[in-house]
Design a protein around this motif. Structure first.
Motif, mmCIF file in Angstrom:
data_model
loop_
_atom_site.group_PDB
_atom_site.id
_atom_site.type_symbol
_atom_site.label_atom_id
_atom_site.label_comp_id
_atom_site.label_asym_id
_atom_site.label_seq_id
_atom_site.Cartn_x
_atom_site.Cartn_y
_atom_site.Cartn_z
ATOM 1 N N ARG A 282 -24.794 16.483 -0.481
ATOM 2 C CA ARG A 282 -23.583 17.258 -0.686
ATOM 3 C C ARG A 282 -22.781 16.667 -1.857
ATOM 4 N NH1 ARG A 282 -20.544 17.354 4.846
ATOM 5 N NH2 ARG A 282 -21.149 15.144 4.760
ATOM 6 N N VAL A 283 -22.142 17.531 -2.602
ATOM 7 C CA VAL A 283 -21.404 17.066 -3.775
ATOM 8 C C VAL A 283 -20.170 16.299 -3.374
ATOM 9 C CG1 VAL A 283 -20.136 17.825 -5.834
ATOM 10 C CG2 VAL A 283 -22.251 18.971 -5.160
ATOM 11 N N GLU A 284 -19.433 16.811 -2.384
ATOM 12 C CA GLU A 284 -18.192 16.149 -2.013
ATOM 13 C C GLU A 284 -17.762 16.680 -0.659
ATOM 14 O OE1 GLU A 284 -13.773 15.294 -3.917
ATOM 15 O OE2 GLU A 284 -15.342 16.317 -5.029
ATOM 16 N N GLY A 285 -17.279 15.781 0.192
ATOM 17 C CA GLY A 285 -16.854 16.203 1.516
ATOM 18 C C GLY A 285 -15.592 17.012 1.458
ATOM 19 N N ALA A 286 -15.329 17.726 2.577
ATOM 20 C CA ALA A 286 -14.110 18.542 2.646
ATOM 21 C C ALA A 286 -12.904 17.636 2.645
ATOM 22 C CB ALA A 286 -14.134 19.404 3.891
ATOM 23 N N SER A 287 -11.873 18.036 2.004
ATOM 24 C CA SER A 287 -10.630 17.263 1.928
ATOM 25 C C SER A 287 -9.598 17.914 2.831
ATOM 26 C CB SER A 287 -10.115 17.221 0.496
ATOM 27 O OG SER A 287 -11.054 16.592 -0.338
ATOM 28 N N GLU A 288 -8.958 17.071 3.589
ATOM 29 C CA GLU A 288 -7.923 17.573 4.495
ATOM 30 C C GLU A 288 -6.580 17.548 3.795
ATOM 31 O OE1 GLU A 288 -8.567 18.862 7.312
ATOM 32 O OE2 GLU A 288 -10.696 18.359 7.291
ATOM 33 N N HIS A 289 -5.807 18.592 3.979
ATOM 34 C CA HIS A 289 -4.475 18.690 3.436
ATOM 35 C C HIS A 289 -3.528 19.102 4.538
ATOM 36 C CE1 HIS A 289 -5.476 18.320 -0.877
ATOM 37 N NE2 HIS A 289 -6.667 18.721 -0.429
ATOM 38 N N PRO A 290 -2.302 18.689 4.501
ATOM 39 C CA PRO A 290 -1.356 19.021 5.575
ATOM 40 C C PRO A 290 -1.296 20.526 5.798
ATOM 41 C CG PRO A 290 -0.395 17.407 4.091
ATOM 42 C CD PRO A 290 -1.672 17.859 3.468
ATOM 43 N N GLY A 291 -1.529 20.934 7.030
ATOM 44 C CA GLY A 291 -1.379 22.331 7.402
ATOM 45 C C GLY A 291 -2.595 23.185 7.149
ATOM 46 N N CYS A 292 -3.663 22.689 6.508
ATOM 47 C CA CYS A 292 -4.838 23.526 6.247
ATOM 48 C C CYS A 292 -6.070 22.663 6.031
ATOM 49 C CB CYS A 292 -4.593 24.409 5.027
ATOM 50 S SG CYS A 292 -4.229 23.504 3.530
ATOM 51 N N ARG A 293 -7.198 23.320 6.177
ATOM 52 C CA ARG A 293 -8.471 22.658 5.914
ATOM 53 C C ARG A 293 -9.057 23.285 4.647
ATOM 54 N NH1 ARG A 293 -11.883 19.802 9.128
ATOM 55 N NH2 ARG A 293 -10.674 20.363 10.970
ATOM 56 N N MET A 294 -9.529 22.447 3.698
ATOM 57 C CA MET A 294 -9.999 22.918 2.388
ATOM 58 C C MET A 294 -11.510 22.798 2.286
ATOM 59 S SD MET A 294 -7.019 23.549 1.129
ATOM 60 C CE MET A 294 -7.382 23.919 -0.577
ATOM 61 N N ARG A 295 -12.083 23.673 1.539
ATOM 62 C CA ARG A 295 -13.501 23.544 1.216
ATOM 63 C C ARG A 295 -13.676 22.426 0.197
ATOM 64 N NH1 ARG A 295 -16.508 27.695 3.112
ATOM 65 N NH2 ARG A 295 -15.401 29.614 3.698
ATOM 66 N N PRO A 296 -14.889 21.872 0.070
ATOM 67 C CA PRO A 296 -15.088 20.794 -0.919
ATOM 68 C C PRO A 296 -14.815 21.291 -2.351
ATOM 69 C CG PRO A 296 -16.942 20.948 0.594
ATOM 70 C CD PRO A 296 -16.117 22.160 0.837
ATOM 71 N N TRP A 297 -14.484 20.359 -3.218
ATOM 72 C CA TRP A 297 -14.312 20.697 -4.640
ATOM 73 C C TRP A 297 -15.601 21.311 -5.188
ATOM 74 C CZ3 TRP A 297 -9.946 21.017 -7.135
ATOM 75 C CH2 TRP A 297 -8.848 20.226 -6.761
ATOM 76 N N SER A 298 -15.430 22.328 -6.010
ATOM 77 C CA SER A 298 -16.600 22.890 -6.703
ATOM 78 C C SER A 298 -17.033 21.932 -7.810
ATOM 79 C CB SER A 298 -16.243 24.252 -7.297
ATOM 80 O OG SER A 298 -15.280 24.100 -8.331
ATOM 81 N N SER A 299 -18.190 22.205 -8.372
ATOM 82 C CA SER A 299 -18.641 21.378 -9.499
ATOM 83 C C SER A 299 -17.781 21.663 -10.730
ATOM 84 C CB SER A 299 -20.109 21.684 -9.840
ATOM 85 O OG SER A 299 -20.929 21.431 -8.726
ATOM 86 N N TRP A 300 -17.675 20.662 -11.627
ATOM 87 C CA TRP A 300 -16.947 20.866 -12.877
ATOM 88 C C TRP A 300 -17.662 21.910 -13.735
ATOM 89 C CZ3 TRP A 300 -12.186 19.150 -13.542
ATOM 90 C CH2 TRP A 300 -11.739 18.026 -12.849
ATOM 91 N N THR A 301 -16.878 22.789 -14.340
ATOM 92 C CA THR A 301 -17.498 23.764 -15.265
ATOM 93 C C THR A 301 -17.956 23.042 -16.522
ATOM 94 O OG1 THR A 301 -15.366 24.225 -16.308
ATOM 95 C CG2 THR A 301 -15.998 25.618 -14.447
#
Length: 344
Positions: A282-301
């Motif tokens: 996996r490129v990067e794990g999901a990052s937690e942010h206050p109040g929501c759950r985020m998908r992992p960062w996409s790859s750099w363009t």
């Protein structure tokens, strides 16, 4: 008889008309013999000399163009003979030459000119010496008076300066008509133009507009934001150089709660360790942010430019939003960074 003179022959392929005109005439008080009028042709060219060295004779002939109206016989001579000298010196040291040829036409069509005639060496001296006989004669000739003035022009002026201070331009030079135009037709050009080339003009660096400022790289506490621009044309021939392609400034969204900064750092270290242990790549794990759950960062363009400063982007999209989410913290995120900042 009446005569006229040839002023100029404009087209050598077309023969000029005759220059003499004859018609019969009768003067009063003449005897019967004198009343006989013959019209004779012009004398034909002299024949070659009868000898090749010394004094000889040559002759020429003419013919009767028109007999007298009264039917009498023409008494005018039709042949003429004269002495001729070829190679006056007939000693063994002399050379044998031909007779002189006919004179060439005058070099001028009007006014004063020159004409020439030639002869050839038939036999060099018997004693082997060099032939001293003249084989070319030149003399002046006068044609009818010139009635027009030729086109008289001044010398060309110096070339003007190039019309530009750098790059490609034009320059000119002029000359003037010295004789009045009404006295002669002048079709010569009075001005000339040619291209000129000076050193290339300097071209300044051209850059794109600045992008919008990126989002702050921290969700709380002190962070920074950037904006970028790219080089669209490199400077050439000593033009102004390119300036910076990245601007950075400080930013602060809100104060971090006590211990939040440390917990964020611990969480980041934990995510990095989990990433290294992950066997699915996996490129990067999901990052937690206050109040929501985020998908992992996409790859750099891909970088927008191979050199001279470009930008890359990546996105983090909201996966799940909790009821306690704050509007400022639970939303899709975008990061921008500079890339390929080395000069071209």
């Amino acid at each position: 008889m009446r005569q006229r003179m040839l002023k100029a022959q404009l087209d050598l392929s077309v023969p000029c008309p005759h220059t003499q005109d004859f018609e019969p005439c009768m003067g009063p008080g003449c005897s019967d013999e004198d009343a006989s009028t013959c019209m004779m042709s012009e004398w034909i060219t002299w024949s070659p000399c009868s000898v090749s060295c010394g004094t000889g004779a040559r002759s020429r002939e003419r013919y009767v163009k028109q007999f007298p109206d009264d039917g009498s016989v023409c008494t005018l001579p039709t042949e003429e003979t004269e002495n001729c000298v070829v190679n006056e010196d007939c000693s063994p040291g002399s050379c044998l030459v031909t007779e002189w040829g006919e004179w060439d036409v005058c070099s001028a069509t009007c006014g004063l000119g020159m004409k020439r005639r030639e002869r050839m060496v038939k036999m060099p001296p018997a004693d082997g010496s060099i032939c001293g006989a003249e084989v070319l004669e030149v003399e002046k000739c006068m044609m009818p008076e010139c009635h027009t003035i030729p086109c008289l022009l001044t010398p060309w002026s110096e070339w003007s300066d190039c019309s530009v201070t750098c790059g490609k331009g034009l320059r000119t030079r002029q000359r003037m008509l010295k004789s009045p135009v009404e006295l002669g037709d002048c079709t010569e050009e009075l001005e000339q133009v040619e291209k000129c080339m000076l050193p290339e003009c300097p071209i300044d660096c051209v850059m794109s507009d600045w992008t919008e400022w990126s989002e702050c790289n921290k969700s709380c506490g002190k962070g920074h934001t950037i904006r970028t621009r790219i080089v669209t044309m490199e400077p050439q021939f000593g033009g102004d150089p390119c300036t910076e392609t990245i601007h950075r400034k400080k930013c602060k969204i809100r104060k971090c709660s006590r211990g939040q900064g440390n917990s964020d750092e611990k969480r980041q270290h934990k995510e990095q360790r989990e990433k290294r242990r992950s066997k699915q790549g996996r490129v990067e794990g999901a990052s937690e942010h206050p109040g929501c759950r985020m998908r992992p960062w996409s790859s750099w363009t891909e970088c927008t430019k191979l050199c001279g400063g470009g930008i890359q982007e990546r996105l983090m999209i909201v996966k799940q939003k909790f009821k306690t989410a704050q509007l400022s913290s639970c939303k899709d995120r975008k990061e921008i960074r500079a890339c390929n900042v080395h000069p071209c």
